[in-house]
Motif scaffolding. Structure first.
Motif, PDB file in Angstrom:
ATOM      1  N   THR A 185      -7.114  -7.479  47.256  1.00 27.20           N
ATOM      2  CA  THR A 185      -6.997  -8.453  46.162  1.00 27.20           C
ATOM      3  C   THR A 185      -5.716  -9.268  46.283  1.00 27.20           C
ATOM      4  O   THR A 185      -5.240  -9.821  45.299  1.00 27.20           O
ATOM      5  CB  THR A 185      -7.017  -7.729  44.797  1.00 27.20           C
ATOM      6  OG1 THR A 185      -5.941  -6.785  44.755  1.00 27.20           O
ATOM      7  CG2 THR A 185      -8.339  -7.016  44.582  1.00 27.20           C
ATOM      8  N   ASP A 206      -5.664 -13.522  41.310  1.00 30.13           N
ATOM      9  CA  ASP A 206      -4.712 -13.531  40.203  1.00 30.13           C
ATOM     10  C   ASP A 206      -4.792 -12.193  39.466  1.00 30.13           C
ATOM     11  O   ASP A 206      -5.737 -11.413  39.659  1.00 30.13           O
ATOM     12  CB  ASP A 206      -5.018 -14.696  39.255  1.00 30.13           C
ATOM     13  CG  ASP A 206      -6.427 -14.628  38.691  1.00 30.13           C
ATOM     14  OD1 ASP A 206      -6.709 -13.706  37.894  1.00 30.13           O
ATOM     15  OD2 ASP A 206      -7.255 -15.488  39.072  1.00 30.13           O
ATOM     16  N   PRO A 207      -3.801 -11.878  38.640  1.00 29.08           N
ATOM     17  CA  PRO A 207      -3.760 -10.557  37.987  1.00 29.08           C
ATOM     18  C   PRO A 207      -5.003 -10.230  37.174  1.00 29.08           C
ATOM     19  O   PRO A 207      -5.474  -9.096  37.184  1.00 29.08           O
ATOM     20  CB  PRO A 207      -2.515 -10.651  37.098  1.00 29.08           C
ATOM     21  CG  PRO A 207      -1.635 -11.647  37.797  1.00 29.08           C
ATOM     22  CD  PRO A 207      -2.575 -12.660  38.379  1.00 29.08           C
ATOM     23  N   ARG A 208      -5.547 -11.212  36.443  1.00 26.02           N
ATOM     24  CA  ARG A 208      -6.740 -10.936  35.625  1.00 26.02           C
ATOM     25  C   ARG A 208      -7.931 -10.576  36.522  1.00 26.02           C
ATOM     26  O   ARG A 208      -8.661  -9.617  36.250  1.00 26.02           O
ATOM     27  CB  ARG A 208      -7.084 -12.140  34.752  1.00 26.02           C
ATOM     28  CG  ARG A 208      -8.280 -11.862  33.816  1.00 26.02           C
ATOM     29  CD  ARG A 208      -8.682 -13.133  33.075  1.00 26.02           C
ATOM     30  NE  ARG A 208      -7.598 -13.634  32.250  1.00 26.02           N
ATOM     31  CZ  ARG A 208      -7.335 -13.184  31.022  1.00 26.02           C
ATOM     32  NH1 ARG A 208      -8.067 -12.219  30.490  1.00 26.02           N
ATOM     33  NH2 ARG A 208      -6.335 -13.707  30.317  1.00 26.02           N
ATOM     34  N   ALA A 209      -8.124 -11.372  37.601  1.00 23.32           N
ATOM     35  CA  ALA A 209      -9.250 -11.101  38.502  1.00 23.32           C
ATOM     36  C   ALA A 209      -9.086  -9.739  39.168  1.00 23.32           C
ATOM     37  O   ALA A 209     -10.055  -8.981  39.314  1.00 23.32           O
ATOM     38  CB  ALA A 209      -9.328 -12.204  39.560  1.00 23.32           C
ATOM     39  N   GLU A 210      -7.857  -9.412  39.545  1.00 24.74           N
ATOM     40  CA  GLU A 210      -7.611  -8.118  40.165  1.00 24.74           C
ATOM     41  C   GLU A 210      -7.906  -6.985  39.177  1.00 24.74           C
ATOM     42  O   GLU A 210      -8.539  -5.976  39.535  1.00 24.74           O
ATOM     43  CB  GLU A 210      -6.167  -8.042  40.640  1.00 24.74           C
ATOM     44  CG  GLU A 210      -5.833  -6.723  41.336  1.00 24.74           C
ATOM     45  CD  GLU A 210      -4.376  -6.663  41.745  1.00 24.74           C
ATOM     46  OE1 GLU A 210      -4.077  -5.924  42.697  1.00 24.74           O
ATOM     47  OE2 GLU A 210      -3.548  -7.340  41.111  1.00 24.74           O
ATOM     48  N   HIS A 211      -7.465  -7.147  37.942  1.00 23.54           N
ATOM     49  CA  HIS A 211      -7.716  -6.110  36.928  1.00 23.54           C
ATOM     50  C   HIS A 211      -9.208  -5.927  36.693  1.00 23.54           C
ATOM     51  O   HIS A 211      -9.704  -4.791  36.597  1.00 23.54           O
ATOM     52  CB  HIS A 211      -7.016  -6.483  35.624  1.00 23.54           C
ATOM     53  CG  HIS A 211      -7.354  -5.556  34.495  1.00 23.54           C
ATOM     54  ND1 HIS A 211      -6.843  -4.292  34.383  1.00 23.54           N
ATOM     55  CD2 HIS A 211      -8.197  -5.726  33.418  1.00 23.54           C
ATOM     56  CE1 HIS A 211      -7.330  -3.704  33.302  1.00 23.54           C
ATOM     57  NE2 HIS A 211      -8.148  -4.552  32.702  1.00 23.54           N
ATOM     58  N   ASP A 212      -9.942  -7.041  36.616  1.00 21.18           N
ATOM     59  CA  ASP A 212     -11.384  -6.959  36.367  1.00 21.18           C
ATOM     60  C   ASP A 212     -12.101  -6.233  37.501  1.00 21.18           C
ATOM     61  O   ASP A 212     -13.061  -5.495  37.262  1.00 21.18           O
ATOM     62  CB  ASP A 212     -11.963  -8.366  36.194  1.00 21.18           C
ATOM     63  CG  ASP A 212     -11.513  -9.015  34.890  1.00 21.18           C
ATOM     64  OD1 ASP A 212     -11.029  -8.276  34.004  1.00 21.18           O
ATOM     65  OD2 ASP A 212     -11.622 -10.252  34.782  1.00 21.18           O
ATOM     66  N   ARG A 256     -10.704  -2.202  37.473  1.00 22.29           N
ATOM     67  CA  ARG A 256     -10.581  -1.369  36.287  1.00 22.29           C
ATOM     68  C   ARG A 256     -11.451  -0.121  36.411  1.00 22.29           C
ATOM     69  O   ARG A 256     -11.199   0.884  35.738  1.00 22.29           O
ATOM     70  CB  ARG A 256     -10.959  -2.159  35.045  1.00 22.29           C
ATOM     71  CG  ARG A 256     -12.363  -2.713  35.043  1.00 22.29           C
ATOM     72  CD  ARG A 256     -12.578  -3.650  33.869  1.00 22.29           C
ATOM     73  NE  ARG A 256     -13.817  -4.408  33.967  1.00 22.29           N
ATOM     74  CZ  ARG A 256     -14.116  -5.428  33.170  1.00 22.29           C
ATOM     75  NH1 ARG A 256     -13.250  -5.807  32.221  1.00 22.29           N
ATOM     76  NH2 ARG A 256     -15.250  -6.081  33.311  1.00 22.29           N
ATOM     77  N   THR A 293       0.263  -1.272  39.743  1.00 25.14           N
ATOM     78  CA  THR A 293      -0.325  -1.177  38.405  1.00 25.14           C
ATOM     79  C   THR A 293      -1.701  -0.535  38.423  1.00 25.14           C
ATOM     80  O   THR A 293      -2.139   0.021  37.401  1.00 25.14           O
ATOM     81  CB  THR A 293      -0.427  -2.572  37.772  1.00 25.14           C
ATOM     82  OG1 THR A 293      -1.122  -3.448  38.663  1.00 25.14           O
ATOM     83  CG2 THR A 293       0.965  -3.133  37.506  1.00 25.14           C
ATOM     84  N   ASN A 294      -2.434  -0.615  39.554  1.00 26.40           N
ATOM     85  CA  ASN A 294      -3.777  -0.066  39.616  1.00 26.40           C
ATOM     86  C   ASN A 294      -3.824   1.335  40.221  1.00 26.40           C
ATOM     87  O   ASN A 294      -4.891   1.938  40.308  1.00 26.40           O
ATOM     88  CB  ASN A 294      -4.681  -0.982  40.440  1.00 26.40           C
ATOM     89  CG  ASN A 294      -4.910  -2.318  39.763  1.00 26.40           C
ATOM     90  OD1 ASN A 294      -5.151  -2.379  38.568  1.00 26.40           O
ATOM     91  ND2 ASN A 294      -4.813  -3.402  40.523  1.00 26.40           N
ATOM     92  N   TYR A 312       8.394  -7.681  36.109  1.00 26.40           N
ATOM     93  CA  TYR A 312       7.562  -8.236  35.033  1.00 26.40           C
ATOM     94  C   TYR A 312       8.273  -8.210  33.679  1.00 26.40           C
ATOM     95  O   TYR A 312       7.840  -8.846  32.734  1.00 26.40           O
ATOM     96  CB  TYR A 312       6.247  -7.454  34.923  1.00 26.40           C
ATOM     97  CG  TYR A 312       5.329  -7.666  36.092  1.00 26.40           C
ATOM     98  CD1 TYR A 312       4.549  -8.817  36.200  1.00 26.40           C
ATOM     99  CD2 TYR A 312       5.248  -6.721  37.113  1.00 26.40           C
ATOM    100  CE1 TYR A 312       3.706  -9.018  37.272  1.00 26.40           C
ATOM    101  CE2 TYR A 312       4.406  -6.913  38.193  1.00 26.40           C
ATOM    102  CZ  TYR A 312       3.645  -8.062  38.275  1.00 26.40           C
ATOM    103  OH  TYR A 312       2.817  -8.260  39.344  1.00 26.40           O
TER     104      TYR A 312
END
Length: 591
Positions: free
Chosen positions: A512, A516-522, A525, A544-545, A587
Motif C-alpha cells: 500500500t 493514501d491513509p484512508r485507502a490503506e486503512h480500508d 482493517r 499503524t496496521n 503524526y
C-alpha cells in the motif's frame, strides 16, 4: 583466439541453424531451395545461349537467332524472377525463425533465478542476444541457402566451362580458397568487437531511454537534466563510434583483400582465355562463351565466399545463443504444495553476487490463516527475506520446508513459487487490458465475475464501469486508446493480481506504499478477510496496521532481533517500540 573445439563446432552449429530454419518455416525454406536450383539452371542457360549466339554470329553459317535469343531472355528472366521471390521469402523465413528463437529465449530468461537476473552480466548477455545473436540463426541459414545456390550454380557453370575449356576451372575455383580464409578471419573480429563494446552500447541505450521515454520524464524535466543527459549519450555515442570506426576499417581491409583475390582469379582466367585464342586452341565463339562463363562463375564463387564468411561470422554468436537456451538452471514451473501447510525457513542466509551478505541465519514460520509481519529499517533485509519466502530467490545457506517436507533444490523452490502469490512495492505496470492485468499468467483464467469481485475488493469496483470497454479496456498510455491510471490504482491492480490467484500464501511487500491513509486503512482493517483465510507474510514500514499481525519479526542488519505480538514488543521496550514511537511522533504535531 578461437579454440579447436569452437572451430570443430562450427559445422554442427551451421547444420543446427539450417535445421531450425527448416522447422520454423518449412514451406518458404523448401521454395527457396527449389529456386536456388532454378537460378543455377538459368545461369547455365545464359552461358549456353551466349555460346550458341556467338557461334551463329561469328561462323557466318547463318541460321536463325531466335532460339539463342529466346533462351538468353528466358534464362535471364527466370533468374531475375527467382531472385526476387527468394528475397521476399527470406523475409518470411526471418520472421518465422525469430518467433521460434524468441520463444526459446523467453522460456529460459523468464525462469532464471532473480539473483542472476539482477546482475550486470545478465544484462550484458541479454543485450548481446537481442542486438546480435537472435538474428544469427536466420543469418547462418540464409548464408547456407546462398552458399547452396552459389555452389549449385558454380557446379553447373563448371560443367559448362569444362565443355568449353577445362583448364580454366581450377584457376577460378582455387582463387576462392584464400578468399574464404580471409572471410573467416574477418568474421572472428565481429564477435570480439560485440563483446568489448556491449557495456558502452547498453549504457548509451539506457541514457537515451531516460531522455525520450515516459518513466523518467517528470524528473528529467524537473531537474533540468536534459542537456547533461544529452551530453552523456552523445559522449557515449562518440566513444562507441570510435570503436566502430576501427572495426569498420578492419572489415573494409578484409573486404578489399577478398575483392582483390577474386579479381586476381578472374584476371588469371581471362588471361588464359586470351593466350588460348592466340595459340589457336580456342575459337572466338568458344572464347566468348568462356568469358561469359568465367565471369558468371567468378560471381558465384564470390557469392559462396560471402555466404561462407557470413556463416563463420555468425557462428560465435549462435554458440552463445545455444548456450543460453540450453541452460539447465532455468527450471519449469512446479506444482503447488498441499493446502493448509506451514512454511518454515531455517537458518536462511543470502549473499548477492557483489559478495554482500544481507541475511544471516534467519528463522521464520508462517502457518495457515496466520498474518506474520516483517519490519525494520531500510536495508535490514526485509524484502530479500520476502523474496526467499516466495521462492523467487534461492538462499545461499539454510533451507525451507512445507509441513516438514524439505523444499530442496530448484524443483522445491519452483513448487514454493507456485504456492505463493506476491504484491510488491515496485510493482509492474502491465500496459495491457484491465482484465489481463488481473488474470495474467492464470490458466484457465478466472471468470469475469471473479475478476470484478477482486477489483471491488481492492477498491477498484467502479473502474470497469468508468473505462470505455470495461474489462477489455487497455490501460496505460504507451499504446493507442489506453487509459492512464494513478499510482494508487496501479498498485491496487498489483494487489488484485495477488489476491485472485488460488495460492496458499500471500507475500505482500509494502502493498500500500502508493495509497493514501484512508485507502490503506480500508484495505487492511481486516487483512484476514482480504486474504481469504490464507497465510500472509506482510512487509511494512507503516506501523499503524501491524497490531493486526499474529507475530511480528523485527530485522536489523539481516538478523531477527525481536519477535512477538504488537503488545508484547511494545512492552519489551526494544527496537520495535522505538521505531513505532518515532513514526507516531511524526503524526503528533500538538506540541
Amino acid at each position: 583466439m578461437t579454440s579447436p573445439a569452437a572451430r570443430r563446432s562450427r559445422p554442427r552449429l551451421a547444420r543446427e541453424a539450417v535445421a531450425l530454419v527448416a522447422r520454423s518455416s518449412p514451406r518458404a525454406f523448401a521454395l527457396v531451395c527449389a529456386l536456388q536450383v532454378v537460378q543455377a539452371a538459368a545461369a547455365v542457360g545464359v552461358v549456353a545461349a551466349g555460346a550458341l549466339l556467338l557461334d551463329r554470329l561469328l561462323s557466318g553459317a547463318g541460321g536463325s537467332l531466335l532460339l539463342p535469343v529466346a533462351l538468353l531472355v528466358g534464362s535471364t528472366a527466370a533468374s531475375a524472377v527467382a531472385g526476387g521471390v527468394v528475397t521476399q521469402q527470406q523475409r518470411l523465413i526471418a520472421e518465422d525463425t525469430s518467433i521460434v528463437v524468441w520463444r526459446d529465449v523467453a522460456a529460459v530468461a523468464s525462469r532464471l533465478d532473480l539473483r542472476e537476473v539482477e546482475t550486470p552480466q545478465h544484462a550484458d548477455a541479454v543485450e548481446r542476444l537481442q542486438g546480435q545473436a537472435l538474428g544469427r540463426p536466420h543469418q547462418i541459414a540464409g548464408a547456407a541457402l546462398s552458399l547452396l545456390g552459389g555452389l549449385l550454380t558454380s557446379f553447373a557453370l563448371t560443367g559448362a566451362l569444362v565443355v568449353v575449356q577445362p583448364l580454366l576451372v581450377p584457376v577460378l575455383l582455387l582463387g576462392g580458397v584464400p578468399a574464404v580464409l580471409v572471410a573467416r578471419a574477418a568474421g572472428r573480429t565481429e564477435f570480439g568487437f560485440s563483446r568489448r563494446w556491449t557495456q558502452v552500447f547498453r549504457t548509451r541505450a539506457y541514457v537515451r531511454r531516460l531522455l525520450v521515454e515516459r518513466p523518467a520524464a517528470k524528473e528529467v524535466r524537473s531537474l533540468a537534466a536534459q542537456d547533461e543527459l544529452g551530453a552523456t549519450q552523445e559522449a557515449l555515442g562518440t566513444r562507441y563510434r570510435q570503436g566502430l570506426r576501427r572495426q569498420v576499417r578492419r572489415r573494409e581491409a578484409y573486404a578489399v583483400l577478398t575483392a582483390l583475390l577474386s579479381a586476381a582469379a578472374l584476371a588469371a582466367a581471362l588471361t588464359a582465355i586470351v593466350l588460348l585464342v592466340r595459340r589457336g586452341s580456342m575459337t572466338l565463339a568458344d572464347a566468348g562463351a568462356a568469358v561469359l562463363a568465367a565471369r558468371l562463375l567468378s560471381g558465384q564463387v564470390d557469392r559462396a565466399v560471402t555466404a561462407a564468411g557470413s556463416a563463420l561470422e555468425a557462428a560465435p554468436f549462435l554458440a552463445e545463443l545455444e548456450a543460453f537456451v540450453s541452460r539447465r538452471d532455468a527450471t519449469p514451473a512446479g506444482s503447488p504444495l498441499p493446502a493448509g501447510g506451514t512454511l518454515a525457513l531455517r537458518g536462511v542466509r543470502f549473499t548477492y553476487p557483489t559478495g554482500e551478505e544481507v541475511l544471516h541465519g534467519v528463522d521464520l514460520g508462517v502457518g495457515p490463516g496466520q498474518v506474520v509481519a516483517l519490519v525494520g529499517e531500510n536495508g535490514s533485509g526485509k524484502s530479500t527475506l520476502a523474496k526467499v519466502a516466495a521462492g523467487l530467490l534461492s538462499p545461499t545457506a539454510g533451507g525451507a520446508a512445507w509441513d516438514g517436507t524439505e523444499l530442496t533444490g530448484r524443483p522445491g523452490r519452483e513448487r514454493l513459487r507456485a504456492t505463493v502469490s506476491c504484491a510488491f512495492q515496485d510493482f509492474a505496470r502491465f500496459e495491457l487490458t484491465l482484465r489481463e492485468n488481473v488474470v495474467l499468467g492464470l490458466d484457465p483464467p478466472p471468470t469475469d465475475e471473479a475478476v470484478l469481485a477482486v477489483l471491488d475488493q481492492v477498491g477498484l469496483g467502479d473502474l470497469p464501469v468508468r473505462l470505455p470497454g470495461g474489462l477489455d479496456a487497455p490501460v496505460g498510455v504507451t499504446f493507442d486508446s489506453g487509459q492512464d491510471l494513478s499510482g494508487g490504482q496501479w498498485q491496487r491492480l498489483a494487489l488484485a493480481r495477488a489476491l485472485v490467484r488460488p495460492t496458499r500464501l500471500l507475500v505482500l511487500d509494502e502493498p500500500t506504499s502508493a495509497l493514501d491513509p484512508r485507502a490503506e486503512h480500508d484495505l487492511f482493517r481486516d487483512v484476514r478477510a482480504m486474504a481469504g483465510g490464507r497465510a500472509v507474510l506482510l512487509v511494512s514500514h507503516r506501523y499503524t496496521n501491524l497490531h493486526l499481525a499474529d507475530r511480528i519479526h523485527v530485522l536489523a542488519d539481516g538478523v531477527v532481533v525481536e519477535s512477538g505480538a504488537h503488545a508484547d514488543l511494545m512492552a519489551a521496550g526494544g527496537l520495535y517500540r522505538e521505531l513505532y514511537r518515532l513514526q507516531a511522533a511524526g503524526y503528533d504535531v500538538t506540541g
